[in-house]
Scaffold this active site. Structure first.
Site, PDB file in Angstrom:
ATOM      1  N   GLU A 192       0.580  -1.116  -0.550  1.00 28.28           N
ATOM      2  CA  GLU A 192      -0.197  -0.020   0.035  1.00 28.28           C
ATOM      3  C   GLU A 192       0.987   1.423  -0.024  1.00 28.28           C
ATOM      4  O   GLU A 192       2.078   0.887   0.354  1.00 28.28           O
ATOM      5  CB  GLU A 192      -1.034   0.084   1.095  1.00 28.28           C
ATOM      6  CG  GLU A 192      -2.011  -1.631   1.650  1.00 28.28           C
ATOM      7  CD  GLU A 192      -2.790  -1.436   2.612  1.00 28.28           C
ATOM      8  OE1 GLU A 192      -2.936  -0.168   3.216  1.00 28.28           O
ATOM      9  OE2 GLU A 192      -3.763  -2.274   2.667  1.00 28.28           O
ATOM     10  N   ARG A 202      38.750  -5.099 -25.563  1.00 23.69           N
ATOM     11  CA  ARG A 202      39.133  -3.599 -25.073  1.00 23.69           C
ATOM     12  C   ARG A 202      40.630  -3.815 -25.107  1.00 23.69           C
ATOM     13  O   ARG A 202      40.774  -4.938 -24.098  1.00 23.69           O
ATOM     14  CB  ARG A 202      38.531  -3.116 -24.209  1.00 23.69           C
ATOM     15  CG  ARG A 202      38.726  -1.382 -23.243  1.00 23.69           C
ATOM     16  CD  ARG A 202      38.439  -0.243 -25.056  1.00 23.69           C
ATOM     17  NE  ARG A 202      38.739   0.451 -23.871  1.00 23.69           N
ATOM     18  CZ  ARG A 202      38.282   1.570 -24.766  1.00 23.69           C
ATOM     19  NH1 ARG A 202      37.659   1.797 -25.867  1.00 23.69           N
ATOM     20  NH2 ARG A 202      39.146   2.913 -24.106  1.00 23.69           N
ATOM     21  N   GLN A 226      45.078  -9.335 -14.478  1.00 28.76           N
ATOM     22  CA  GLN A 226      44.552  -9.957 -13.700  1.00 28.76           C
ATOM     23  C   GLN A 226      43.626  -9.478 -12.892  1.00 28.76           C
ATOM     24  O   GLN A 226      42.410 -10.294 -12.439  1.00 28.76           O
ATOM     25  CB  GLN A 226      46.015 -10.677 -12.624  1.00 28.76           C
ATOM     26  CG  GLN A 226      45.161 -11.802 -11.887  1.00 28.76           C
ATOM     27  CD  GLN A 226      46.696 -12.236 -11.115  1.00 28.76           C
ATOM     28  OE1 GLN A 226      47.245 -11.496  -9.997  1.00 28.76           O
ATOM     29  NE2 GLN A 226      46.486 -13.055 -11.129  1.00 28.76           N
ATOM     30  N   GLY A 266      34.200   0.352 -18.849  1.00 25.65           N
ATOM     31  CA  GLY A 266      34.729   2.104 -18.864  1.00 25.65           C
ATOM     32  C   GLY A 266      33.497   2.838 -19.044  1.00 25.65           C
ATOM     33  O   GLY A 266      32.276   2.741 -18.241  1.00 25.65           O
ATOM     34  N   GLY A 267      34.039   4.363 -18.748  1.00 26.17           N
ATOM     35  CA  GLY A 267      32.928   5.214 -19.352  1.00 26.17           C
ATOM     36  C   GLY A 267      31.824   4.373 -20.150  1.00 26.17           C
ATOM     37  O   GLY A 267      30.812   5.208 -20.556  1.00 26.17           O
ATOM     38  N   GLU A 314       8.937  -8.407  -3.464  1.00 24.96           N
ATOM     39  CA  GLU A 314       8.921  -9.885  -2.925  1.00 24.96           C
ATOM     40  C   GLU A 314       9.719  -9.526  -1.255  1.00 24.96           C
ATOM     41  O   GLU A 314      10.485 -10.579  -1.192  1.00 24.96           O
ATOM     42  CB  GLU A 314       8.882 -10.485  -3.373  1.00 24.96           C
ATOM     43  CG  GLU A 314       8.016 -11.446  -4.600  1.00 24.96           C
ATOM     44  CD  GLU A 314       7.790 -12.027  -5.169  1.00 24.96           C
ATOM     45  OE1 GLU A 314       7.715 -13.029  -4.365  1.00 24.96           O
ATOM     46  OE2 GLU A 314       7.072 -12.255  -6.942  1.00 24.96           O
ATOM     47  N   THR A 355      12.935  -7.049   0.757  1.00 27.22           N
ATOM     48  CA  THR A 355      13.623  -6.102   0.144  1.00 27.22           C
ATOM     49  C   THR A 355      14.535  -6.846   1.236  1.00 27.22           C
ATOM     50  O   THR A 355      14.079  -8.367   2.371  1.00 27.22           O
ATOM     51  CB  THR A 355      13.714  -4.906   1.609  1.00 27.22           C
ATOM     52  OG1 THR A 355      13.088  -5.157   2.864  1.00 27.22           O
ATOM     53  CG2 THR A 355      12.573  -4.620   1.068  1.00 27.22           C
TER      54      THR A 355
HETATM   55  C1  LIG Z   1       8.355  -2.261  -9.223  1.00 28.55           C
HETATM   56  C2  LIG Z   1       8.091  -2.690  -8.246  1.00 28.55           C
HETATM   57  C3  LIG Z   1       6.889  -3.506  -7.883  1.00 28.55           C
HETATM   58  C4  LIG Z   1       6.103  -4.329  -6.920  1.00 28.55           C
HETATM   59  N1  LIG Z   1       5.554  -4.849  -6.704  1.00 28.55           N
HETATM   60  C5  LIG Z   1       4.524  -5.117  -6.142  1.00 28.55           C
HETATM   61  C6  LIG Z   1       3.138  -6.040  -6.461  1.00 28.55           C
HETATM   62  O1  LIG Z   1       2.722  -6.671  -7.593  1.00 28.55           O
HETATM   63  N2  LIG Z   1       2.629  -6.436  -5.687  1.00 28.55           N
HETATM   64  C7  LIG Z   1       2.923  -5.707  -3.877  1.00 28.55           C
HETATM   65  O2  LIG Z   1       1.865  -6.240  -3.132  1.00 28.55           O
HETATM   66  N3  LIG Z   1       3.553  -5.286  -3.742  1.00 28.55           N
HETATM   67  C8  LIG Z   1       4.757  -4.796  -5.295  1.00 28.55           C
HETATM   68  N4  LIG Z   1       5.807  -4.190  -4.529  1.00 28.55           N
HETATM   69  C9  LIG Z   1       6.063  -3.322  -3.097  1.00 28.55           C
HETATM   70  C10 LIG Z   1       7.038  -3.606  -2.091  1.00 28.55           C
HETATM   71  O3  LIG Z   1       6.808  -5.372  -2.503  1.00 28.55           O
HETATM   72  C11 LIG Z   1       7.453  -3.168  -1.110  1.00 28.55           C
HETATM   73  O4  LIG Z   1       8.312  -1.843  -1.939  1.00 28.55           O
HETATM   74  C12 LIG Z   1       8.619  -3.721   0.013  1.00 28.55           C
HETATM   75  O5  LIG Z   1       8.184  -4.954   0.461  1.00 28.55           O
HETATM   76  C13 LIG Z   1       8.888  -2.810   0.566  1.00 28.55           C
HETATM   77  O6  LIG Z   1       8.181  -2.240   0.998  1.00 28.55           O
HETATM   78  P1  LIG Z   1       7.981  -0.322   0.809  1.00 28.55           P
HETATM   79  O7  LIG Z   1       8.530   0.182   0.024  1.00 28.55           O
HETATM   80  O8  LIG Z   1       6.764  -0.343   1.712  1.00 28.55           O
HETATM   81  O9  LIG Z   1       9.266  -0.004   2.084  1.00 28.55           O
HETATM   82  P2  LIG Z   1       8.853  -0.010   3.152  1.00 28.55           P
HETATM   83  O10 LIG Z   1       8.689  -1.151   4.207  1.00 28.55           O
HETATM   84  O11 LIG Z   1       8.603   1.684   4.192  1.00 28.55           O
HETATM   85  O12 LIG Z   1      10.959  -0.321   4.231  1.00 28.55           O
HETATM   86  C14 LIG Z   1      11.234   0.818   3.947  1.00 28.55           C
HETATM   87  C15 LIG Z   1      13.144   0.534   4.237  1.00 28.55           C
HETATM   88  O13 LIG Z   1      13.074   0.214   5.856  1.00 28.55           O
HETATM   89  C16 LIG Z   1      13.912  -1.456   5.956  1.00 28.55           C
HETATM   90  N5  LIG Z   1      12.930  -1.901   6.873  1.00 28.55           N
HETATM   91  C17 LIG Z   1      11.116  -1.651   7.181  1.00 28.55           C
HETATM   92  N6  LIG Z   1      11.564  -2.976   7.802  1.00 28.55           N
HETATM   93  C18 LIG Z   1      12.430  -3.160   8.418  1.00 28.55           C
HETATM   94  C19 LIG Z   1      13.072  -3.405  10.074  1.00 28.55           C
HETATM   95  N7  LIG Z   1      11.970  -4.357  10.772  1.00 28.55           N
HETATM   96  N8  LIG Z   1      14.587  -3.957   9.864  1.00 28.55           N
HETATM   97  C20 LIG Z   1      15.182  -2.887   8.851  1.00 28.55           C
HETATM   98  N9  LIG Z   1      15.020  -2.353   8.324  1.00 28.55           N
HETATM   99  C21 LIG Z   1      13.451  -2.311   7.501  1.00 28.55           C
HETATM  100  C22 LIG Z   1      13.167  -1.697   3.860  1.00 28.55           C
HETATM  101  O14 LIG Z   1      14.603  -2.445   4.453  1.00 28.55           O
HETATM  102  C23 LIG Z   1      13.531  -0.862   3.396  1.00 28.55           C
HETATM  103  O15 LIG Z   1      14.726  -0.541   2.786  1.00 28.55           O
HETATM  104  C24 LIG Z   1       6.563  -4.009  -5.841  1.00 28.55           C
HETATM  105  C25 LIG Z   1       7.589  -2.656  -5.432  1.00 28.55           C
HETATM  106  C26 LIG Z   1       8.133  -1.659  -6.362  1.00 28.55           C
HETATM  107  C27 LIG Z   1       8.989  -0.975  -6.561  1.00 28.55           C
END
Ligand SMILES: Cc1cc2nc3c(=O)[nH]c(=O)nc-3n(C[C@H](O)[C@H](O)[C@H](O)COP(=O)(O)OP(=O)(O)OC[C@H]3O[C@@H](n4cnc5c(N)ncnc54)[C@H](O)[C@@H]3O)c2cc1C
Length: 451
Positions: A127, A268, A279, A339-340, A363, A365
């Protein structure tokens, strides 16, 4: 017994997916990224070729592919276009809660339609104000007779602007957090379903990402996939099945980045040699190669666990975490080798670099995967070694003590600093950390604890 061979059918599937990727995805991936649109014609070819929806069970007319089959196909398509791969495999994510749910009526109604009529299905937990904290969903589900009425906004929904059906996770107003999470199959054309504008992104731009707003959307009881209290577990079980697929996106993307870098490095020249003769460059390529191989093994293992009816939660998290971080590192080093030129939009590396960045976010983070894995390691994992204070590590060979004719002795370990004392009794206090005798524990089997 271990077997790393693919079956003849899997080899054929891999070849088929590779040909599709090279003939249909690769030629258009950069263009659709540039114009920020989804190539529906390519998706239709994937549909006609049976490369999408392969996981629908045979019972409903599908091919009944397992997850290993799925990750084999996914790697190939992602190698040619990570954004197109995300679009193609979003149906698996959208359908998985339906396949795992107890709702046979909905399966019989929707799965054959998805197979026959080229329908797309999207998955929606996230959301505008939450993503990682799935129990923090705000989208409201109010029971009205046998029906539910949904109100709220789902955000970041892959294929949100294209899908015909959605798996919507919501929260019942009667229960807080995990206890209230429920799930529903919602049709795009139902009254009150409003699709947001396509969200502009850094990478994977040909994959459609949109918000979905729900305004008094009435869901009949036949479309309930999880009653309040069952939805959170359903979402987690879904991820245990779909995260290996994200690992496979990462493997395919990293594989292409490495292949382009090898090709470039062999052509290159600098300081009178091919840069592949240095290496410093060779070691970068070795690191890329080992990361890709490791990622693929982890991904296959997670998929195999799910296919064999095991709880693949941890293996799926590990494969997702490792492969997605490795893919970004590989893409970064590949760009460095260019590189560039790596920094221009004329070679394919910058796009792979942008595309790979997403894998660490959706899915779950990397931080969330680390929470899942550390939670398991700290609380559920069963260690083989004894507790630290019971480890029978002595500074004298055990044979030297308690020999017949020698005075009875035992080994006492200080539980604070680890010092081992030999004698019938522990010392009055530790000569190293000064803790009293009560800090000592016998490390000799059968001897009494001083505590
Ligand atoms: C291109 C794209 C496609 C997507 N597709 C889908 C989809 O099809 N369906 C769907 O439901 N969602 C989808 N998502 C949503 C995605 O799963 C979320 O963006 C993701 O789970 C992170 O949630 P958030 O962006 O609200 O970040 P937040 O949950 O707000 O987190 C922000 C930051 O805080 C960190 N964080 C949060 N809690 C903790 C904790 N307890 N400890 C340490 N770090 C924490 C997170 O890792 C992140 O770095 C999509 C997102 C993108 C960008």
């Amino acid at each position: 017994m271990l077997n790393f061979d693919l079956s003849p059918e899997q080899k054929e599937l891999k070849q088929k997916a590779r040909e599709f990727a090279l003939n249909y995805v690769l030629p258009v991936a950069a263009y659709y990224d540039e114009i920020d649109e989804t190539p529906m014609s390519v998706l239709k070819v994937a549909f006609d070729e049976g490369l999408i929806n392969g996981d629908i069970p045979k019972k409903y007319g599908g091919k009944g592919y397992g997850l290993v089959d799925g990750v084999i196909i996914t790697e190939e398509i992602a190698a040619a276009g990570p954004g197109i791969a995300t679009t193609v495999f979003d149906n698996s994510l959208g359908m998985e809660p339906l396949i795992l749910s107890g709702n046979e009526t909905a399966r019989q109604k929707y799965l054959p339609k998805i197979l026959k009529d080229f329908k797309l299905m999207a998955f929606a937990t996230s959301e505008p104000t939450m993503g990682s904290d799935v129990a923090g969903i705000r989208c409201n589900a109010k029971q009205d007779g046998d029906d539910y009425v949904l109100n709220g906004t789902k955000y970041w929904i892959t294929n949100g602007g294209l899908a015909d059906y959605f798996t919507i996770f919501a929260i019942s107003e009667d229960q807080a957090r995990h206890k209230g999470i429920c799930a529903f199959l919602v049709e795009k054309d139902w009254k009150g379903v409003i699709i947001g504008k396509r969200i502009p992104k850094l990478g994977q731009r040909c994959s459609n990402t949109s918000g979905v707003h729900l305004e008094n959307v009435r869901v009949p009881k036949e479309n309930v996939l999880a009653q309040p209290g069952e939805g959170f577990a359903l979402a987690m079980r879904t991820f245990a099945h779909t995260r290996p697929g994200i690992g496979a996106f990462a493997v395919g993307t990293a594989r292409s980045a490495m292949e382009y870098a090898i090709d470039y490095a062999k052509k290159r020249h600098a300081f009178g040699s091919k840069i592949s003769d240095f290496q410093g460059i060779q070691f970068k390529i070795a690191d890329m190669y080992q990361k890709i191989e490791t990622s693929r093994l982890l991904t296959y293992k997670a998929a195999w666990e799910a296919d064999n009816g095991r709880d693949s939660t941890i293996a799926a998290s590990i494969s997702k975490l490792y492969a997605t971080e490795a893919a970004f590192e590989v893409a970064d080093e590949a760009l460095q080798i260019f590189g560039g030129y790596g920094y221009t939009r004329m070679y394919p590396i910058e796009k792979l670099f942008r595309d790979a960045r997403l894998f660490r976010i959706y899915e779950g983070t990397s931080e969330i995967q680390r929470m899942i894995i550390s939670g398991y390691a700290l609380n559920a994992y069963k260690p083989v070694m004894p507790a630290l204070e019971d480890v029978p590590v002595h500074t004298k060979a055990p044979a030297e003590v308690n020999q017949p004719g020698k005075p009875e002795t035992t080994a006492w370990r200080c539980r604070i600093c680890g010092y081992v004392h030999y004698g019938k009794e522990p010392p009055e206090r530790c000569p190293y950390c000064f803790f009293p005798a009560s800090a000592f524990k016998s490390t000799m089997p059968g001897a009494k604890d001083s505590a």
